[in-house]
Scaffold this motif. Sequence first.
Motif, mmCIF file in Angstrom:
data_model
loop_
_atom_site.group_PDB
_atom_site.id
_atom_site.type_symbol
_atom_site.label_atom_id
_atom_site.label_comp_id
_atom_site.label_asym_id
_atom_site.label_seq_id
_atom_site.Cartn_x
_atom_site.Cartn_y
_atom_site.Cartn_z
ATOM 1 N N LEU A 131 39.239 51.152 42.315
ATOM 2 C CA LEU A 131 40.521 50.939 41.620
ATOM 3 C C LEU A 131 40.264 50.662 40.144
ATOM 4 C CD1 LEU A 131 42.165 48.728 44.388
ATOM 5 C CD2 LEU A 131 43.128 50.888 43.550
ATOM 6 N N ARG A 132 39.299 49.776 39.881
ATOM 7 C CA ARG A 132 39.007 49.348 38.504
ATOM 8 C C ARG A 132 38.546 50.518 37.635
ATOM 9 N NH1 ARG A 132 40.153 47.799 34.553
ATOM 10 N NH2 ARG A 132 39.199 46.281 33.182
ATOM 11 N N GLN A 133 37.847 51.476 38.263
ATOM 12 C CA GLN A 133 37.311 52.609 37.490
ATOM 13 C C GLN A 133 38.391 53.593 37.045
ATOM 14 O OE1 GLN A 133 34.144 54.021 40.022
ATOM 15 N NE2 GLN A 133 32.923 52.214 39.527
ATOM 16 N N HIS A 134 39.572 53.496 37.610
ATOM 17 C CA HIS A 134 40.647 54.399 37.186
ATOM 18 C C HIS A 134 41.024 54.082 35.740
ATOM 19 C CE1 HIS A 134 44.502 56.361 36.871
ATOM 20 N NE2 HIS A 134 44.241 57.018 37.988
ATOM 21 N N LYS A 135 41.196 55.115 34.944
ATOM 22 C CA LYS A 135 41.375 54.877 33.497
ATOM 23 C C LYS A 135 42.648 54.103 33.170
ATOM 24 C CE LYS A 135 43.387 59.389 32.671
ATOM 25 N NZ LYS A 135 43.284 60.738 32.276
ATOM 26 N N HIS A 136 43.642 54.112 34.050
ATOM 27 C CA HIS A 136 44.880 53.378 33.767
ATOM 28 C C HIS A 136 44.922 51.982 34.390
ATOM 29 C CE1 HIS A 136 46.486 56.701 31.662
ATOM 30 N NE2 HIS A 136 46.574 57.488 32.721
ATOM 31 N N CYS A 137 43.836 51.582 35.067
ATOM 32 C CA CYS A 137 43.845 50.264 35.718
ATOM 33 C C CYS A 137 43.561 49.172 34.691
ATOM 34 C CB CYS A 137 42.802 50.217 36.832
ATOM 35 S SG CYS A 137 42.821 48.635 37.699
ATOM 36 N N ASN A 138 44.487 48.219 34.560
ATOM 37 C CA ASN A 138 44.230 47.134 33.601
ATOM 38 C C ASN A 138 43.821 45.834 34.273
ATOM 39 O OD1 ASN A 138 46.638 46.174 34.599
ATOM 40 N ND2 ASN A 138 47.839 46.681 32.776
ATOM 41 N N TYR A 139 43.930 45.765 35.595
ATOM 42 C CA TYR A 139 43.467 44.567 36.301
ATOM 43 C C TYR A 139 43.249 44.898 37.779
ATOM 44 C CZ TYR A 139 43.134 39.894 38.210
ATOM 45 O OH TYR A 139 42.680 38.775 38.872
ATOM 46 N N ALA A 140 42.096 44.491 38.310
ATOM 47 C CA ALA A 140 41.835 44.677 39.744
ATOM 48 C C ALA A 140 41.255 43.398 40.315
ATOM 49 C CB ALA A 140 40.878 45.838 39.980
ATOM 50 N N MET A 141 41.754 43.042 41.491
ATOM 51 C CA MET A 141 41.293 41.820 42.151
ATOM 52 C C MET A 141 41.011 42.123 43.615
ATOM 53 S SD MET A 141 43.469 38.310 42.483
ATOM 54 C CE MET A 141 43.768 38.067 44.209
ATOM 55 N N GLY A 142 40.009 41.428 44.158
ATOM 56 C CA GLY A 142 39.733 41.519 45.584
ATOM 57 C C GLY A 142 39.762 40.131 46.188
ATOM 58 N N ASN A 169 30.932 42.481 37.452
ATOM 59 C CA ASN A 169 31.454 41.367 36.642
ATOM 60 C C ASN A 169 32.839 41.656 36.086
ATOM 61 O OD1 ASN A 169 29.125 39.801 36.696
ATOM 62 N ND2 ASN A 169 28.165 41.183 35.218
ATOM 63 N N ASP A 170 33.323 42.863 36.353
ATOM 64 C CA ASP A 170 34.491 43.360 35.647
ATOM 65 C C ASP A 170 35.812 43.062 36.356
ATOM 66 O OD1 ASP A 170 34.674 44.586 33.236
ATOM 67 O OD2 ASP A 170 35.032 46.586 34.076
ATOM 68 N N SER A 171 35.714 42.692 37.640
ATOM 69 C CA SER A 171 36.928 42.452 38.431
ATOM 70 C C SER A 171 36.885 41.015 38.935
ATOM 71 C CB SER A 171 36.977 43.403 39.627
ATOM 72 O OG SER A 171 36.701 44.717 39.225
ATOM 73 N N ASP A 172 38.032 40.522 39.401
ATOM 74 C CA ASP A 172 38.075 39.173 39.972
ATOM 75 C C ASP A 172 37.927 39.258 41.483
ATOM 76 O OD1 ASP A 172 38.376 37.794 37.656
ATOM 77 O OD2 ASP A 172 40.566 37.726 37.737
ATOM 78 N N TYR A 173 37.018 38.480 42.005
ATOM 79 C CA TYR A 173 36.855 38.395 43.458
ATOM 80 C C TYR A 173 37.111 36.962 43.889
ATOM 81 C CZ TYR A 173 34.753 42.979 43.028
ATOM 82 O OH TYR A 173 34.547 44.307 42.756
ATOM 83 N N VAL A 174 38.017 36.807 44.843
ATOM 84 C CA VAL A 174 38.460 35.480 45.253
ATOM 85 C C VAL A 174 38.051 35.237 46.703
ATOM 86 C CG1 VAL A 174 40.496 34.028 45.629
ATOM 87 C CG2 VAL A 174 40.434 35.609 43.689
ATOM 88 N N LEU A 175 37.398 34.095 46.920
ATOM 89 C CA LEU A 175 37.056 33.684 48.286
ATOM 90 C C LEU A 175 38.196 32.804 48.787
ATOM 91 C CD1 LEU A 175 35.076 33.297 50.671
ATOM 92 C CD2 LEU A 175 34.111 31.352 49.395
ATOM 93 N N ALA A 176 38.974 33.316 49.732
ATOM 94 C CA ALA A 176 40.114 32.532 50.235
ATOM 95 C C ALA A 176 40.577 33.098 51.566
ATOM 96 C CB ALA A 176 41.274 32.575 49.235
ATOM 97 N N ARG A 177 41.234 32.231 52.321
ATOM 98 C CA ARG A 177 41.752 32.646 53.630
ATOM 99 C C ARG A 177 43.229 32.983 53.532
ATOM 100 N NH1 ARG A 177 40.008 32.400 58.509
ATOM 101 N NH2 ARG A 177 42.067 31.874 59.299
ATOM 102 N N LEU A 178 43.577 34.029 54.223
ATOM 103 C CA LEU A 178 44.982 34.416 54.318
ATOM 104 C C LEU A 178 45.496 34.030 55.709
ATOM 105 C CD1 LEU A 178 44.299 37.723 52.562
ATOM 106 C CD2 LEU A 178 46.002 36.080 51.783
ATOM 107 N N PRO A 179 46.766 33.726 55.810
ATOM 108 C CA PRO A 179 47.819 33.934 54.829
ATOM 109 C C PRO A 179 48.000 32.778 53.845
ATOM 110 C CG PRO A 179 48.797 33.166 56.870
ATOM 111 C CD PRO A 179 47.316 33.261 57.114
ATOM 112 N N GLU A 180 47.162 31.725 53.930
ATOM 113 C CA GLU A 180 47.420 30.513 53.135
ATOM 114 C C GLU A 180 47.337 30.773 51.630
ATOM 115 O OE1 GLU A 180 45.148 30.628 55.578
ATOM 116 O OE2 GLU A 180 46.099 29.442 57.171
ATOM 117 N N TYR A 181 46.408 31.616 51.204
ATOM 118 C CA TYR A 181 46.197 31.837 49.771
ATOM 119 C C TYR A 181 47.397 32.542 49.128
ATOM 120 C CZ TYR A 181 44.334 33.854 45.487
ATOM 121 O OH TYR A 181 44.149 34.228 44.193
#
Length: 205
Positions: A64-75, A91-103
């Motif tokens: 997703l991040r590599q797409h030229k129009h993507c301005n923000y990608a998170m996992g 280092n370019d995207s945000d990766y979040v360690l969290a449990r769903l559905p709580e997060y």
Amino acid sequence: MDTRPATDVFHDWALNGKDEGMEKGHAASVAEMLDFIFQRVKESKQPFSAVDVGCGNGWVVRQLRQHKHCNYAMGIDGAEAMIAKANDIDNDSDYVLARLPEYHPGRRFDYLHSMEFLYYLENPENMLRLFHDDWLVDGGWAVIGIDHYAEHEDSLSWPEHVGVNMATRSIQQWRDAWLNAGFTNLQQWIAGGENGVTLVFAGQK
Ligand SMILES: C[S@@+](CC[C@H](N)C(=O)[O-])C[C@H]1O[C@@H](n2cnc3c(N)ncnc32)[C@H](O)[C@@H]1O
């Protein structure tokens, strides 16, 4: 049946390198799901933000991040070793360690992608409602693929085989859940090529 939380099982998978096999196994279906997203990006001609829910080692976030129009990608993922791997690679995207559905993400996205995650939740119908109400901008799209569902008979032994609870629903039950969550322009197809089994739904807020 003895079961473990899915996030514990997938933490072990990441430590054993099994995330890479999963990436290969899911690649054909995900390519179709990303095509669906990128087609809409092309039509809108706007920069976009995207999140991958249950992102594993982050391989879809990077696409997703590599797409030229993507301005923000998170996992986001609840397995510690999956998120550690994702952060090691990128280092370019945000990766979040969290449990769903709580997060709660604290922002909204133009596109929400998720592959082979939703049925690990006890109440996936509630998660679909949260995705619709809290995660997407107005007009945003969710594109979600699953390989475990009632009509895919081979998948019905997976809960016992993997030792994890899975919410087994029929295609019609999934469709109803998407509509009850408020999604419109609902589209559904089976992805993954000739022998593909991935049940994909795409819906717009
Ligand atoms: C089958 S793997 C798919 C990973 C990735 N989407 C892929 O296609 O390679 C499912 C992922 O969902 C995550 N997961 C399952 N239940 C979760 C929960 N309740 N909260 C956060 N992550 C969860 C697992 O840790 C795992 O990485």
